[in-house]
Design a protein around this motif. Sequence first.
Motif, mmCIF file in Angstrom:
data_model
loop_
_atom_site.group_PDB
_atom_site.id
_atom_site.type_symbol
_atom_site.label_atom_id
_atom_site.label_comp_id
_atom_site.label_asym_id
_atom_site.label_seq_id
_atom_site.Cartn_x
_atom_site.Cartn_y
_atom_site.Cartn_z
ATOM 1 N N TYR A 243 5.996 5.242 1.400
ATOM 2 C CA TYR A 243 4.840 4.777 0.903
ATOM 3 C C TYR A 243 4.087 6.110 1.729
ATOM 4 N N ALA B 260 0.297 6.272 0.515
ATOM 5 C CA ALA B 260 0.174 4.446 0.593
ATOM 6 C C ALA B 260 -0.103 4.414 1.802
ATOM 7 N N LEU C 158 -0.171 -1.973 0.627
ATOM 8 C CA LEU C 158 0.186 -2.309 -0.545
ATOM 9 C C LEU C 158 1.610 -3.012 -0.655
ATOM 10 N N PHE D 234 -2.687 2.463 -5.810
ATOM 11 C CA PHE D 234 -1.046 2.648 -5.565
ATOM 12 C C PHE D 234 -0.385 2.976 -6.301
ATOM 13 N N ALA E 237 1.385 6.540 -6.514
ATOM 14 C CA ALA E 237 2.900 6.931 -4.845
ATOM 15 C C ALA E 237 3.804 5.446 -5.076
#
Length: 377
Positions: free
Chosen positions: A205, A210, A215, A239, A242
């Motif tokens: 991530y 992100a 997240l 988010f 991503a």
Amino acid sequence: MRAGTFVYPWDVVGDPAAPGLLAGLGVETVTLASAYHSTRALTPRHPAHRIVTAEHAAVLYPPDPDRWSGHTLRPYPAGEWAPGDSYGEAARALADAGLEVHSWVVLAHSSRLGGEHPATSVVNAYGDRYPWAPCIARPAVRAHLVELAAEAAVRPGAAGTELESCGWYGLAHLHAHDKTAGVPLGDREQYLMSLCFCPSCREGYAAEGADPDELAASVRGALAPVWSGGGSARPLDRFEDAVLSWRTRTARSLQEDVVRAVRAAAPPGFRVLLHADPDPARCGANAGVDPAHVLGLADGVVTPAASVAPFAAHAGAATVLAANLPVVAGMGGSPRTLADDAKRAAEAGAGELRLYHAGLASDADLAAVREALRTLS
């Protein structure tokens, strides 16, 4: 349409009548489990038993000790439910009855693996581990699944393989004494509860821009209305892209590695199919894929009948599109509408059928299947 059915080795081994019964249904192929998750299965016609309890995910043949020497993660041999080379014994009996045998390999679904090696498991946004769901971003898990696919798929006598759970697994899981239905979870909520936050996924991530802590907090916030009974999950907003990018890229690369390994181990003409869903975000037995990508990689897919059309849009002349139709009435299947369901699947682009599952079906269900396949021939 060419038709096939799923079968477990224990449906065949010890029952001399089983191969002839299956051949008499009108199917040409049998997809025979060679690596399978834990289950409790009914065997309505077997002369020696009625219930088979497969206590853990296992290979249903003797794993090659040389192949697995030095591996921390390795397949578990089956217990008394499939001793020795049960797969091989069943495959030979089915071939002697004139049936073409394909191996059925379950990959990213193993409670015992997660129980004995917790670091292999998917970890949700709350920090809960899912021991039944190996995280396919973990390097050790990926290496294990690729090796398992090559061994379990290319069994003696197999003309091809069907790879199940070749992608992300998540929250959804048939578990003993399950108590998770108190709050209904739709597809969106299942997806959010299936996002992984193990160290590998957190790095993934971050590479997509992100922050993993932000997240995870966003996932928990999105799900808050669900737990309070206030409605559906909220969007992840910034988010979303991503997360999907990381998970899609990870699943695609695993599928590429697995198919490459199977092809390297297989003889010419060996057919490789994936159990797949056309929604890349989907988790589970039918792994989420990009239809164009997967059909450029494998020989085709096995997919629920309702999902055939998105794959047909990217199919070539040699592409295999097999519509999976449940035919066990007691498990929600519709054996008596099989002929009509098959015609609709063909109109959507399917060229083959997979019937789930002859070993679990009653005599009445099989009689309906036999009649339906006769009318389709």
